[in-house]
Design a protein around this motif. Structure first.
Motif, short mmCIF file in Angstrom:
data_model
loop_
_atom_site.label_atom_id
_atom_site.label_comp_id
_atom_site.label_asym_id
_atom_site.label_seq_id
_atom_site.Cartn_x
_atom_site.Cartn_y
_atom_site.Cartn_z
N MET A 74 -7.28 9.46 15.24
CA MET A 74 -5.88 9.10 15.35
C MET A 74 -5.18 9.20 13.99
O MET A 74 -4.06 9.71 13.90
CB MET A 74 -5.72 7.68 15.91
N ALA A 75 -5.85 8.78 12.95
CA ALA A 75 -5.27 8.85 11.61
C ALA A 75 -5.04 10.29 11.19
O ALA A 75 -3.97 10.62 10.64
CB ALA A 75 -6.19 8.15 10.61
N ARG A 77 -4.56 12.85 13.24
CA ARG A 77 -3.45 13.36 14.06
C ARG A 77 -2.12 12.90 13.47
O ARG A 77 -1.16 13.67 13.41
CB ARG A 77 -3.58 12.89 15.51
N GLU A 78 -2.05 11.66 13.01
CA GLU A 78 -0.83 11.15 12.41
C GLU A 78 -0.49 11.89 11.11
O GLU A 78 0.66 12.23 10.86
CB GLU A 78 -0.95 9.65 12.14
N SER A 81 0.94 15.13 12.09
CA SER A 81 2.31 14.96 12.58
C SER A 81 3.30 14.82 11.43
O SER A 81 4.37 15.43 11.43
CB SER A 81 2.37 13.72 13.49
#
Length: 92
Positions: A74-75, A77-78, A81
């Protein structure tokens, strides 16, 4: 600021854990499987926890690795982004 584990090592861990293979992670990251193994070993030493059990040329996630994978994915992916939002076409 607190010292973080090697970001390259975390990237190698995340790729290997997601792909289920050091070889696949190496191909994704354009480095050797031995380099992936060494980067992960460095992170394990820095964290004081094993992330993979290495058994008969296989690497299986430990409990710590299982806990870490979704949060680290998740980190990353962030981070991707943010890079796309700020960097525009350079990161698409």
């Amino acid at each position: 600021m607190a010292t973080l584990p090697s970001l390259k090592g975390l990237q190698a861990f995340e790729a290997a854990a997601r792909a289920g293979s050091f070889v696949a992670a190496a191909e994704e990251l354009s480095i050797s499987a031995a380099a992936v193994s060494q980067l992960i070993r460095t992170v394990e030493e820095q964290m004081g926890r094993k992330l993979f059990h290495r058994v008969n040329r296989r690497a299986v996630l430990t409990e710590a690795g299982v806990e870490m994978l979704p949060r680290l994915s998740m980190a990353f992916r962030e981070i991707g982004s943010v890079a796309r939002d700020v960097g525009g076409d350079a990161f698409r």
